[in-house]
Design an enzyme around this catalytic site. Structure first.
Site, PDB file in Angstrom:
ATOM      1  N   GLY A   4       0.823  -1.174   0.164  1.00  0.00           N
ATOM      2  CA  GLY A   4       0.072  -0.025  -0.147  1.00  0.00           C
ATOM      3  C   GLY A   4       0.972   1.256  -0.011  1.00  0.00           C
ATOM      4  O   GLY A   4       0.407   2.252   0.440  1.00  0.00           O
ATOM      5  N   ASP A  47      -3.897  -6.146  -5.060  1.00  0.00           N
ATOM      6  CA  ASP A  47      -4.568  -5.890  -3.996  1.00  0.00           C
ATOM      7  C   ASP A  47      -4.132  -6.940  -2.442  1.00  0.00           C
ATOM      8  O   ASP A  47      -4.468  -7.799  -2.787  1.00  0.00           O
ATOM      9  CB  ASP A  47      -6.162  -6.184  -4.054  1.00  0.00           C
ATOM     10  CG  ASP A  47      -7.134  -5.738  -3.017  1.00  0.00           C
ATOM     11  OD1 ASP A  47      -6.519  -5.657  -1.984  1.00  0.00           O
ATOM     12  OD2 ASP A  47      -8.484  -5.830  -3.501  1.00  0.00           O
ATOM     13  N   LYS A  61       3.020   0.920   6.198  1.00  0.00           N
ATOM     14  CA  LYS A  61       3.117   2.273   6.824  1.00  0.00           C
ATOM     15  C   LYS A  61       1.697   3.084   6.942  1.00  0.00           C
ATOM     16  O   LYS A  61       1.131   3.460   5.738  1.00  0.00           O
ATOM     17  CB  LYS A  61       3.959   3.141   6.005  1.00  0.00           C
ATOM     18  CG  LYS A  61       4.464   4.553   6.530  1.00  0.00           C
ATOM     19  CD  LYS A  61       5.511   5.500   6.025  1.00  0.00           C
ATOM     20  CE  LYS A  61       5.010   5.632   4.481  1.00  0.00           C
ATOM     21  NZ  LYS A  61       4.134   6.624   3.969  1.00  0.00           N
ATOM     22  N   HIS A  65      -4.727   1.078  10.261  1.00  0.00           N
ATOM     23  CA  HIS A  65      -5.706   2.125  10.926  1.00  0.00           C
ATOM     24  C   HIS A  65      -7.009   2.303  10.264  1.00  0.00           C
ATOM     25  O   HIS A  65      -7.972   2.827  10.497  1.00  0.00           O
ATOM     26  CB  HIS A  65      -5.102   3.231  11.518  1.00  0.00           C
ATOM     27  CG  HIS A  65      -4.928   4.418  10.433  1.00  0.00           C
ATOM     28  ND1 HIS A  65      -3.569   4.452   9.814  1.00  0.00           N
ATOM     29  CD2 HIS A  65      -5.654   5.298   9.804  1.00  0.00           C
ATOM     30  CE1 HIS A  65      -3.744   5.419   8.888  1.00  0.00           C
ATOM     31  NE2 HIS A  65      -4.798   5.917   8.797  1.00  0.00           N
ATOM     32  N   GLU A  96       2.277   3.077  12.721  1.00  0.00           N
ATOM     33  CA  GLU A  96       0.966   3.194  13.208  1.00  0.00           C
ATOM     34  C   GLU A  96       0.908   3.939  14.748  1.00  0.00           C
ATOM     35  O   GLU A  96       1.941   3.917  15.097  1.00  0.00           O
ATOM     36  CB  GLU A  96       0.077   1.884  13.207  1.00  0.00           C
ATOM     37  CG  GLU A  96      -0.417   1.237  12.028  1.00  0.00           C
ATOM     38  CD  GLU A  96      -1.359   2.125  10.967  1.00  0.00           C
ATOM     39  OE1 GLU A  96      -2.080   3.181  11.733  1.00  0.00           O
ATOM     40  OE2 GLU A  96      -1.554   1.733  10.069  1.00  0.00           O
ATOM     41  N   GLU A 125      -8.090   3.973  15.848  1.00  0.00           N
ATOM     42  CA  GLU A 125      -6.502   3.673  16.284  1.00  0.00           C
ATOM     43  C   GLU A 125      -6.696   2.844  17.541  1.00  0.00           C
ATOM     44  O   GLU A 125      -7.714   2.595  18.128  1.00  0.00           O
ATOM     45  CB  GLU A 125      -6.294   5.112  16.658  1.00  0.00           C
ATOM     46  CG  GLU A 125      -6.145   6.373  15.760  1.00  0.00           C
ATOM     47  CD  GLU A 125      -5.240   6.181  14.459  1.00  0.00           C
ATOM     48  OE1 GLU A 125      -4.464   5.122  14.619  1.00  0.00           O
ATOM     49  OE2 GLU A 125      -4.949   6.889  13.788  1.00  0.00           O
TER      50      GLU A 125
END
Length: 159
Positions: A4, A47, A61, A65, A96, A125
């Protein structure tokens, strides 16, 4: 492998700092189509919910979340499968927020970030205990959390 990894900024910075390391980015096809061609990293269209290519180290990274606990476990199980097949065994690096591990000033910055996230995603979070449950549910037995990046933490998972 930056899972991602968007336009490859992070992977390109790593590749530049450590030229002996081959860096790749896994991103959705429409993002890969718009990626810069000369940034020193390989882009792979895919994906993460369906496929993560083998790598010694996977970087997530500011990704998890955005997802529910169940989806985080699903993503991390895929990650564990990939790094567990490597010899020596690899690791997963996560950047995160870990709620509760910051100073008062960092908590204020986190609060602003949380407000933005509540408006833009269905994720959340998580505190140390919730992260631990997700890691265990995904099959990871060892992890290390280091609150070294402002209100974000560096998390290392080992299969």
């Amino acid at each position: 492998m930056d899972v991602g990894g968007g336009d490859g900024t992070m992977a390109a910075a790593i590749a530049k700092a450590f030229p002996q390391i081959r860096c790749s980015v896994l991103e959705l096809p429409h993002v890969v189509d718009a990626a810069p061609a000369d940034c020193g990293v390989q882009f792979i269209a895919g994906d993460m919910m369906e496929f993560i290519p083998p790598a010694d180290v996977l970087l997530l990274k500011w990704i998890l979340h955005n997802w529910s606990d169940e989806d985080c476990v699903r993503i991390l199980k895929r990650c564990k499968e990939v790094v567990s097949t490597r010899e020596p065994k690899g690791k997963v690096v996560i950047i995160e927020v870990v709620v509760g591990s910051q100073s008062k000033q960092m908590l204020e910055a986190q609060f602003v970030s949380d407000l933005c996230m509540m408006l833009l995603t269905t994720g959340e979070e998580r505190d140390r205990d919730k992260w631990q449950r997700i890691f265990q549910d995904a099959g990871f037995t060892q992890y290390k959390i280091s609150p070294v990046l402002g209100f974000r933490s560096l998390i290392e998972l080992y299969p």
